[in-house]
Enzyme design. Structure first.
Site, mmCIF file in Angstrom:
data_model
loop_
_atom_site.group_PDB
_atom_site.id
_atom_site.type_symbol
_atom_site.label_atom_id
_atom_site.label_comp_id
_atom_site.label_asym_id
_atom_site.label_seq_id
_atom_site.Cartn_x
_atom_site.Cartn_y
_atom_site.Cartn_z
ATOM 1 N N SER A 93 14.357 3.229 -0.948
ATOM 2 C CA SER A 93 15.210 3.138 -2.132
ATOM 3 C C SER A 93 16.096 4.376 -2.230
ATOM 4 C CB SER A 93 14.348 3.025 -3.395
ATOM 5 O OG SER A 93 15.141 3.220 -4.543
ATOM 6 N N LYS A 115 -5.947 -5.044 0.491
ATOM 7 C CA LYS A 115 -7.388 -5.261 0.575
ATOM 8 C C LYS A 115 -7.747 -6.452 1.455
ATOM 9 C CE LYS A 115 -8.361 -2.199 -2.719
ATOM 10 N NZ LYS A 115 -9.339 -1.157 -2.693
ATOM 11 N N SER A 170 -13.012 -7.808 -9.927
ATOM 12 C CA SER A 170 -12.243 -8.895 -10.525
ATOM 13 C C SER A 170 -10.762 -8.695 -10.209
ATOM 14 C CB SER A 170 -12.458 -8.931 -12.041
ATOM 15 O OG SER A 170 -12.052 -7.704 -12.608
ATOM 16 N N ASN A 190 -7.809 -7.061 -7.001
ATOM 17 C CA ASN A 190 -7.236 -7.469 -5.720
ATOM 18 C C ASN A 190 -8.246 -7.441 -4.571
ATOM 19 O OD1 ASN A 190 -7.316 -4.728 -5.368
ATOM 20 N ND2 ASN A 190 -5.105 -4.462 -5.274
ATOM 21 N N GLN A 235 -9.823 -10.846 -4.710
ATOM 22 C CA GLN A 235 -8.834 -11.828 -4.256
ATOM 23 C C GLN A 235 -8.701 -11.796 -2.728
ATOM 24 O OE1 GLN A 235 -5.349 -10.829 -6.497
ATOM 25 N NE2 GLN A 235 -6.094 -11.824 -8.344
#
Length: 93
Positions: free
Chosen positions: A30, A55, A80, A82, A85
């Site tokens: 950026s 992860k 609960s 990432n 997931q």
């Protein structure tokens, strides 16, 4: 589960294990951030990774190596976020 010390060879082995499954996420630069901080800033676009987080790499690397007995016993992710997931996405594969 076996515990071991990280090594360069282990990193290469994990890279081979996740190749073709994990997304090779890009670095994004950026100019505005570079100007703000007075240096070069590179951001890793991990939201493009399966399950939206880095992860997934570690979860897939481990889950894909489970023995038949370990698979029979199952996997638990105490998260609960990432990590959970990533574990769920890796287990689904």
């Amino acid at each position: 589960m076996t515990t071991h010390r990280p090594s360069y060879e282990g990193v290469l082995d994990a890279a081979r294990q996740i190749q073709g499954v994990a997304v090779r996420t890009p670095l994004i630069e950026s100019p505005a951030l570079n100007a703000t901080v007075g240096g070069r800033v590179l951001m890793k676009a991990e939201t493009l990774q399966c399950a939206g987080a880095f992860k997934f790499r570690g979860a897939y690397n481990r889950i894909s190596r489970l023995t038949l007995e370990e698979k029979r016993r199952g996997v638990v992710a105490f998260s609960s976020g990432n990590h959970a997931q990533g574990v769920a996405a890796a287990a689904a594969l």
